[in-house]
Design a protein around this motif. Structure first.
Motif, PDB file in Angstrom:
ATOM      1  N   GLN A 234      -1.750  -0.651 -10.964  1.00  0.00           N
ATOM      2  CA  GLN A 234      -2.436   0.322 -11.819  1.00  0.00           C
ATOM      3  C   GLN A 234      -1.592   1.582 -12.004  1.00  0.00           C
ATOM      4  OE1 GLN A 234      -5.102  -1.790 -12.819  1.00  0.00           O
ATOM      5  NE2 GLN A 234      -6.274   0.088 -12.807  1.00  0.00           N
ATOM      6  N   SER A 235      -1.877   2.278 -13.058  1.00  0.00           N
ATOM      7  CA  SER A 235      -1.204   3.536 -13.331  1.00  0.00           C
ATOM      8  C   SER A 235      -1.516   4.549 -12.220  1.00  0.00           C
ATOM      9  CB  SER A 235      -1.720   4.020 -14.680  1.00  0.00           C
ATOM     10  OG  SER A 235      -1.288   5.295 -14.915  1.00  0.00           O
ATOM     11  N   GLY A 236      -0.508   5.288 -11.789  1.00  0.00           N
ATOM     12  CA  GLY A 236      -0.724   6.360 -10.815  1.00  0.00           C
ATOM     13  C   GLY A 236      -0.545   5.971  -9.357  1.00  0.00           C
ATOM     14  N   VAL A 237      -0.348   4.661  -9.075  1.00  0.00           N
ATOM     15  CA  VAL A 237      -0.215   4.245  -7.676  1.00  0.00           C
ATOM     16  C   VAL A 237       1.180   4.534  -7.122  1.00  0.00           C
ATOM     17  CG1 VAL A 237      -2.035   2.493  -7.742  1.00  0.00           C
ATOM     18  CG2 VAL A 237       0.321   1.837  -8.310  1.00  0.00           C
ATOM     19  N   GLY A 238       2.119   4.867  -8.014  1.00  0.00           N
ATOM     20  CA  GLY A 238       3.462   5.252  -7.548  1.00  0.00           C
ATOM     21  C   GLY A 238       4.546   4.209  -7.783  1.00  0.00           C
ATOM     22  N   LYS A 239       4.391   3.368  -8.817  1.00  0.00           N
ATOM     23  CA  LYS A 239       5.393   2.326  -9.094  1.00  0.00           C
ATOM     24  C   LYS A 239       6.744   2.928  -9.475  1.00  0.00           C
ATOM     25  CE  LYS A 239       2.830   0.609 -12.277  1.00  0.00           C
ATOM     26  NZ  LYS A 239       1.668   1.497 -12.057  1.00  0.00           N
ATOM     27  N   SER A 240       6.728   3.897 -10.399  1.00  0.00           N
ATOM     28  CA  SER A 240       7.997   4.511 -10.825  1.00  0.00           C
ATOM     29  C   SER A 240       8.671   5.184  -9.642  1.00  0.00           C
ATOM     30  CB  SER A 240       7.758   5.549 -11.912  1.00  0.00           C
ATOM     31  OG  SER A 240       6.986   5.002 -12.929  1.00  0.00           O
ATOM     32  N   SER A 241       7.868   5.875  -8.825  1.00  0.00           N
ATOM     33  CA  SER A 241       8.433   6.550  -7.658  1.00  0.00           C
ATOM     34  C   SER A 241       9.094   5.529  -6.734  1.00  0.00           C
ATOM     35  CB  SER A 241       7.345   7.296  -6.887  1.00  0.00           C
ATOM     36  OG  SER A 241       6.581   8.084  -7.764  1.00  0.00           O
ATOM     37  N   LEU A 242       8.448   4.383  -6.543  1.00  0.00           N
ATOM     38  CA  LEU A 242       9.019   3.352  -5.677  1.00  0.00           C
ATOM     39  C   LEU A 242      10.302   2.774  -6.251  1.00  0.00           C
ATOM     40  CD1 LEU A 242       5.991   1.246  -4.398  1.00  0.00           C
ATOM     41  CD2 LEU A 242       7.659   2.485  -3.013  1.00  0.00           C
TER      42      LEU A 242
ATOM     43  N   LEU B 119       0.877  -1.170   0.000  1.00  0.00           N
ATOM     44  CA  LEU B 119       0.000   0.000   0.000  1.00  0.00           C
ATOM     45  C   LEU B 119       0.913   1.218   0.000  1.00  0.00           C
ATOM     46  CD1 LEU B 119      -2.846   1.335   0.315  1.00  0.00           C
ATOM     47  CD2 LEU B 119      -2.376   1.399   2.771  1.00  0.00           C
ATOM     48  N   ASN B 120       0.894   1.982  -1.073  1.00  0.00           N
ATOM     49  CA  ASN B 120       1.749   3.169  -1.183  1.00  0.00           C
ATOM     50  C   ASN B 120       0.949   4.435  -0.842  1.00  0.00           C
ATOM     51  OD1 ASN B 120       4.091   4.665  -1.779  1.00  0.00           O
ATOM     52  ND2 ASN B 120       3.479   4.949  -3.911  1.00  0.00           N
ATOM     53  N   LYS B 121       1.664   5.510  -0.631  1.00  0.00           N
ATOM     54  CA  LYS B 121       1.101   6.836  -0.320  1.00  0.00           C
ATOM     55  C   LYS B 121       0.403   6.871   1.035  1.00  0.00           C
ATOM     56  CE  LYS B 121       0.257   7.672  -5.253  1.00  0.00           C
ATOM     57  NZ  LYS B 121      -0.506   8.442  -6.231  1.00  0.00           N
ATOM     58  N   VAL B 122       0.943   6.131   2.016  1.00  0.00           N
ATOM     59  CA  VAL B 122       0.318   6.156   3.349  1.00  0.00           C
ATOM     60  C   VAL B 122       0.394   7.551   3.975  1.00  0.00           C
ATOM     61  CG1 VAL B 122       0.517   3.704   3.910  1.00  0.00           C
ATOM     62  CG2 VAL B 122       2.404   5.239   4.431  1.00  0.00           C
ATOM     63  N   ASP B 123       1.238   8.418   3.428  1.00  0.00           N
ATOM     64  CA  ASP B 123       1.278   9.799   3.940  1.00  0.00           C
ATOM     65  C   ASP B 123      -0.042  10.519   3.690  1.00  0.00           C
ATOM     66  OD1 ASP B 123       2.223  11.612   1.181  1.00  0.00           O
ATOM     67  OD2 ASP B 123       2.452   9.469   1.155  1.00  0.00           O
ATOM     68  N   LEU B 124      -0.877   9.977   2.787  1.00  0.00           N
ATOM     69  CA  LEU B 124      -2.159  10.636   2.479  1.00  0.00           C
ATOM     70  C   LEU B 124      -3.335  10.052   3.253  1.00  0.00           C
ATOM     71  CD1 LEU B 124      -1.843  10.889  -1.431  1.00  0.00           C
ATOM     72  CD2 LEU B 124      -1.208  12.605   0.287  1.00  0.00           C
ATOM     73  N   ILE B 125      -3.053   9.053   4.128  1.00  0.00           N
ATOM     74  CA  ILE B 125      -4.148   8.293   4.739  1.00  0.00           C
ATOM     75  C   ILE B 125      -5.082   9.171   5.571  1.00  0.00           C
ATOM     76  CG2 ILE B 125      -3.002   7.528   6.893  1.00  0.00           C
ATOM     77  CD1 ILE B 125      -4.647   4.872   4.981  1.00  0.00           C
TER      78      ILE B 125
ATOM     79  N   VAL C 255       3.706   1.741   2.761  1.00  0.00           N
ATOM     80  CA  VAL C 255       4.858   2.616   2.497  1.00  0.00           C
ATOM     81  C   VAL C 255       4.442   3.983   1.951  1.00  0.00           C
ATOM     82  CG1 VAL C 255       6.316   0.619   1.925  1.00  0.00           C
ATOM     83  CG2 VAL C 255       5.165   1.859   0.088  1.00  0.00           C
ATOM     84  N   SER C 256       5.421   4.876   1.921  1.00  0.00           N
ATOM     85  CA  SER C 256       5.248   6.129   1.199  1.00  0.00           C
ATOM     86  C   SER C 256       6.566   6.407   0.480  1.00  0.00           C
ATOM     87  CB  SER C 256       4.929   7.273   2.152  1.00  0.00           C
ATOM     88  OG  SER C 256       5.160   8.502   1.478  1.00  0.00           O
ATOM     89  N   SER C 257       6.512   6.472  -0.830  1.00  0.00           N
ATOM     90  CA  SER C 257       7.756   6.767  -1.540  1.00  0.00           C
ATOM     91  C   SER C 257       8.116   8.240  -1.370  1.00  0.00           C
ATOM     92  CB  SER C 257       7.669   6.379  -3.016  1.00  0.00           C
ATOM     93  OG  SER C 257       6.496   6.860  -3.593  1.00  0.00           O
ATOM     94  N   THR C 258       7.143   9.068  -0.973  1.00  0.00           N
ATOM     95  CA  THR C 258       7.421  10.484  -0.757  1.00  0.00           C
ATOM     96  C   THR C 258       8.143  10.719   0.570  1.00  0.00           C
ATOM     97  OG1 THR C 258       5.459  11.052  -2.013  1.00  0.00           O
ATOM     98  CG2 THR C 258       6.361  12.787  -0.628  1.00  0.00           C
ATOM     99  N   THR C 259       7.589  10.159   1.664  1.00  0.00           N
ATOM    100  CA  THR C 259       8.224  10.387   2.980  1.00  0.00           C
ATOM    101  C   THR C 259       9.214   9.282   3.339  1.00  0.00           C
ATOM    102  OG1 THR C 259       6.573   9.135   4.195  1.00  0.00           O
ATOM    103  CG2 THR C 259       6.074  11.466   3.793  1.00  0.00           C
TER     104      THR C 259
HETATM  105  P1  GDP Z   1       3.057   4.940 -11.582  1.00  0.00           P
HETATM  106  O1  GDP Z   1       2.143   5.348 -12.707  1.00  0.00           O
HETATM  107  O2  GDP Z   1       2.470   3.838 -10.778  1.00  0.00           O
HETATM  108  O3  GDP Z   1       4.474   4.678 -11.996  1.00  0.00           O
HETATM  109  O4  GDP Z   1       3.069   6.202 -10.558  1.00  0.00           O
HETATM  110  P2  GDP Z   1       4.137   7.384 -10.386  1.00  0.00           P
HETATM  111  O5  GDP Z   1       5.365   6.877  -9.690  1.00  0.00           O
HETATM  112  O6  GDP Z   1       4.312   8.068 -11.685  1.00  0.00           O
HETATM  113  O7  GDP Z   1       3.364   8.314  -9.349  1.00  0.00           O
HETATM  114  C1  GDP Z   1       2.097   8.897  -9.653  1.00  0.00           C
HETATM  115  C2  GDP Z   1       1.914  10.154  -8.819  1.00  0.00           C
HETATM  116  O8  GDP Z   1       1.844   9.823  -7.429  1.00  0.00           O
HETATM  117  C3  GDP Z   1       3.072  11.126  -8.956  1.00  0.00           C
HETATM  118  O9  GDP Z   1       2.539  12.428  -8.977  1.00  0.00           O
HETATM  119  C4  GDP Z   1       3.891  10.901  -7.687  1.00  0.00           C
HETATM  120  O10 GDP Z   1       4.595  12.036  -7.292  1.00  0.00           O
HETATM  121  C5  GDP Z   1       2.812  10.547  -6.694  1.00  0.00           C
HETATM  122  N1  GDP Z   1       3.322   9.683  -5.609  1.00  0.00           N
HETATM  123  C6  GDP Z   1       4.048   8.561  -5.737  1.00  0.00           C
HETATM  124  N2  GDP Z   1       4.311   8.008  -4.541  1.00  0.00           N
HETATM  125  C7  GDP Z   1       3.728   8.820  -3.613  1.00  0.00           C
HETATM  126  C8  GDP Z   1       3.626   8.791  -2.174  1.00  0.00           C
HETATM  127  O11 GDP Z   1       4.130   7.913  -1.484  1.00  0.00           O
HETATM  128  N3  GDP Z   1       2.908   9.813  -1.598  1.00  0.00           N
HETATM  129  C9  GDP Z   1       2.336  10.811  -2.316  1.00  0.00           C
HETATM  130  N4  GDP Z   1       1.657  11.744  -1.642  1.00  0.00           N
HETATM  131  N5  GDP Z   1       2.395  10.854  -3.648  1.00  0.00           N
HETATM  132  C10 GDP Z   1       3.087   9.895  -4.293  1.00  0.00           C
END
Ligand code: GDP
Ligand code: ZN
Length: 347
Positions: A215-223, A156-162, A190-194
């Motif tokens: 899915q797209s947008g969940v933060g895979k690239s960021s992770l 579960l990504n983006k837990v900083d937004l929970i 996890v949170s790839s941001t924090t």
């Molecule tokens: P992908 O399509 O799954 O590869 O997702 P991206 O890595 O491109 O991330 C999609 C959006 O979510 C971007 O705007 C990221 O900055 C944002 N994002 C990714 N991880 C996190 C996180 O842990 N917390 C928050 N708040 N935003 C995140």
């Protein structure tokens, strides 16, 4: 006047594929005495008739693929020979492929299943707080992982937004993750941001070959970037050195991690579909259903309102979560409507 026949999408794709095949057929050949002894190696990435091979010496070389090799993908263990002189940028030849332990394929709407990466043993199924957490989507990935026999880890990504969610939504997410954990799946928050929670995730990498899907947008690239900051830089450099353009951004690529693990980055396989599976494979993909499968009164039980349904009883007795059975029905309902023209159905 002769009217030019318009090709449909499938025909156009086949024409393009054939053209690519012809381009790839410029053979590179060495005499036997221009090649060193056979060595073991690993496929880092495959591009048409050549591939990058990681040798035992830790060096990656671009090699030609012998024509008798019918299938070769990222992650394959191979036998290859280094050339004494390179030809057209090729530094050796791949002669044989070892048997694969697992194979991850990409369902192509027109061409059926296409192999993408071999010998993976862990799939990170990434979901997020926003876009909305969905057990339906997670279940689809789990079914696909179970089918190919690769262990999933639910992230579960983006837990900083929970905190932005209502208490009900937070409770729903926590209950679902606890249920997945209880039926035997590893889960991480996890949170790839924090960078919160990243250590437990990274702790699951050593000694394994992993891939990230979701899915797209969940933060895979960021992770992936957090786990391997070197990936962006390397990807860019390989493209520039090879003069082969942006290949590396679309094909699966093998990255060795500092602690003896491997992460395969493959933008092409970040989405799965299930249309190639039969009903029994989908049932088996629900591992909490398995103890009850075959116990329904009727052999062709659809697990809806059929009398004597063992799955329904298991839900009533709280051995199976009601939402899991609901998700199963939604997958089954979507199966028939989404089948492509040439789907391979494995029995
Ligand atoms: P992908 O399509 O799954 O590869 O997702 P991206 O890595 O491109 O991330 C999609 C959006 O979510 C971007 O705007 C990221 O900055 C944002 N994002 C990714 N991880 C996190 C996180 O842990 N917390 C928050 N708040 N935003 C995140
Ligand atoms: Zn039943």
């Amino acid at each position: 006047m002769v009217k030019k026949k318009r090709l449909n999408k499938g025909q156009q794709r086949r024409v393009n594929t054939n053209q690519q095949k012809r381009l790839d057929q410029t053979e590179v050949e060495w005499h036997n005495d221009q090649l060193g002894p056979a060595e073991g190696g690993r496929i880092i990435s495959r591009y048409g008739q050549h591939a990058d091979v990681l040798g035992a010496d830790g060096i990656t070389r671009r090699c030609h693929i012998r024509r008798n090799i019918s299938s070769l993908v990222c992650g394959d263990r191979v036998q290859w020979r280094q050339a004494t002189n390179s030809q057209d940028g090729m530094q050796g030849v791949i002669e044989a492929v070892h048997e694969r332990e697992t194979l991850l394929s990409r369902p192509d709407f027109y061409d059926g299943l296409k192999p993408v990466a071999a010998n993976i043993d862990q799939i990170f199924v990434v979901s997020s707080v926003l876009p909305a957490f969905s057990t339906q989507i997670i279940d689809r990935y789990l079914v696909a992982c179970e089918d190919i026999g690769i262990e999933p880890t639910i992230v579960l990504n983006k837990v900083d937004l929970i905190e932005q969610l209502s208490v009900e939504e937070q409770t729903h997410i926590n209950a679902a993750l606890d249920y997945y954990q209880a039926i035997g799946y590893s889960t991480v928050r996890v949170s790839s941001t924090t960078q919160q929670g990243l250590l437990p995730l990274v702790a699951q990498l050593p000694g394994r070959t992993s891939i990230v899907v979701g899915q797209s947008g969940v933060g895979k690239s960021s992770l992936v970037n957090e786990i391997m900051p070197q990936v962006n830089a390397e990807t860019k450099q390989v493209s520039e050195n090879s003069g082969l353009g942006q290949h590396t951004t679309t094909v699966a690529t093998w990255y060795s991690l500092p602690d003896d693990g491997v992460l395969i980055d493959s933008p092409g396989i970040r989405e799965f579909s299930l249309w190639h599976l039969a009903a029994e494979q989908i049932e088996q993909g629900y591992k909490d259903f398995r103890p009850f499968l075959g116990l329904c009164k009727f052999r062709d039980c659809k697990h809806k309102n059929d009398p004597g349904c063992a799955l329904r009883e298991a839900v009533e007795e709280q051995h199976i979560a009601a939402w899991r059975l609901d998700n199963f029905h939604r997958i089954m309902d979507s199966m028939n409507s989404k089948k492509p023209p040439r789907a391979i159905v494995r029995g």
